[in-house]
Write a protein that holds these residues in place. Structure first.
Motif, short mmCIF file in Angstrom:
data_model
loop_
_atom_site.label_atom_id
_atom_site.label_comp_id
_atom_site.label_asym_id
_atom_site.label_seq_id
_atom_site.Cartn_x
_atom_site.Cartn_y
_atom_site.Cartn_z
N GLU A 67 0.83 -1.21 0.00
CA GLU A 67 0.00 0.00 0.00
C GLU A 67 0.86 1.26 0.00
OE1 GLU A 67 -2.81 -0.16 3.20
OE2 GLU A 67 -3.47 -2.19 2.64
N ARG A 68 1.94 1.24 0.77
CA ARG A 68 2.85 2.39 0.82
C ARG A 68 3.48 2.65 -0.54
NH1 ARG A 68 6.84 4.56 4.66
NH2 ARG A 68 7.79 6.24 3.49
N PHE A 69 3.92 1.57 -1.21
CA PHE A 69 4.50 1.72 -2.54
C PHE A 69 3.48 2.26 -3.54
CE2 PHE A 69 8.07 -1.66 -1.98
CZ PHE A 69 8.80 -0.73 -1.27
N GLU A 70 2.25 1.79 -3.46
CA GLU A 70 1.21 2.28 -4.37
C GLU A 70 0.97 3.77 -4.17
OE1 GLU A 70 -2.10 -0.31 -3.55
OE2 GLU A 70 -1.46 -1.74 -5.09
N LYS A 71 0.95 4.22 -2.90
CA LYS A 71 0.79 5.65 -2.63
C LYS A 71 1.96 6.45 -3.17
CE LYS A 71 -1.97 5.14 1.55
NZ LYS A 71 -1.98 5.28 3.02
N MET A 72 3.17 5.91 -3.01
CA MET A 72 4.35 6.60 -3.51
C MET A 72 4.31 6.72 -5.03
SD MET A 72 7.33 5.01 -1.09
CE MET A 72 8.65 5.83 -1.96
N ILE A 73 3.88 5.68 -5.70
CA ILE A 73 3.77 5.70 -7.16
C ILE A 73 2.76 6.76 -7.59
CG2 ILE A 73 2.99 4.39 -9.18
CD1 ILE A 73 4.20 1.90 -7.80
N LYS A 74 1.60 6.78 -6.94
CA LYS A 74 0.57 7.77 -7.28
C LYS A 74 1.07 9.18 -7.05
CE LYS A 74 -3.26 4.68 -6.37
NZ LYS A 74 -4.34 4.32 -5.45
N ASN A 75 1.78 9.40 -5.95
CA ASN A 75 2.31 10.74 -5.65
C ASN A 75 3.36 11.16 -6.67
OD1 ASN A 75 0.67 11.01 -3.42
ND2 ASN A 75 2.22 10.31 -1.98
N GLU A 76 4.23 10.23 -7.07
CA GLU A 76 5.26 10.55 -8.06
C GLU A 76 4.64 10.88 -9.42
OE1 GLU A 76 8.65 10.94 -7.84
OE2 GLU A 76 8.30 10.79 -5.68
N VAL A 77 3.59 10.17 -9.77
CA VAL A 77 2.93 10.44 -11.05
C VAL A 77 2.24 11.80 -11.00
CG1 VAL A 77 1.02 9.69 -12.54
CG2 VAL A 77 2.65 8.01 -11.66
N LYS A 78 1.67 12.18 -9.85
CA LYS A 78 0.99 13.47 -9.71
C LYS A 78 1.96 14.64 -9.83
CE LYS A 78 -2.92 11.96 -6.99
NZ LYS A 78 -3.59 12.03 -5.68
N LYS A 79 3.16 14.48 -9.30
CA LYS A 79 4.12 15.58 -9.38
C LYS A 79 5.13 15.33 -10.50
CE LYS A 79 6.53 13.99 -5.46
NZ LYS A 79 7.28 14.16 -4.29
N LYS A 80 4.62 15.38 -11.71
CA LYS A 80 5.43 15.05 -12.89
C LYS A 80 6.63 15.97 -13.04
CE LYS A 80 1.79 12.98 -15.58
NZ LYS A 80 0.99 12.99 -16.78
N GLU A 81 6.51 17.23 -12.63
CA GLU A 81 7.63 18.15 -12.79
C GLU A 81 8.80 17.78 -11.89
OE1 GLU A 81 5.00 19.68 -9.57
OE2 GLU A 81 4.62 19.05 -11.60
N LYS A 82 8.55 17.08 -10.80
CA LYS A 82 9.62 16.69 -9.89
C LYS A 82 9.75 15.17 -9.81
CE LYS A 82 9.06 20.66 -6.86
NZ LYS A 82 8.77 21.09 -5.50
#
Length: 91
Positions: A67-82
């Motif tokens: 679950e933690r990895f899935e959240k991290m993936i979603k967050n990384e995709v949301k902040k495409k500029e970084k």
């Protein structure tokens, strides 16, 4: 560690890699006892040997670490500029 994993049979491998182990890895990450990078390397090693032995480690699917990895993936995709592409690839 590689030698130990080489000697394990499928039953032993499944017995050790349970949901509790993956949850404990997450706890270690949160307590800063192990870095995220090292945890990912450990999981890659587990996955490599599971693949070599033809074993499906289904307990990871029920772990809090997944679950933690899935959240991290979603967050990384949301902040495409970084986006940290290496982290995203590892996850």
């Amino acid at each position: 560690m590689n030698e130990i994993l080489d000697e394990m049979n499928g039953h032993e491998f499944k017995f050790i890699y349970k949901t509790e182990l993956f949850n404990e890895i997450l706890a270690m990450i949160e307590k800063k006892k192990i870095s995220m990078e090292n945890a990912i390397l450990l999981l890659k090693c587990i996955g490599y040997y599971a693949t070599l032995k033809g074993i499906w480690v289904s307990d990871f699917e029920r772990s809090l670490l997944k679950e933690r990895f899935e959240k991290m993936i979603k967050n990384e995709v949301k902040k495409k500029e970084k986006m940290n592409e290496n982290l995203l690839i590892d996850l």
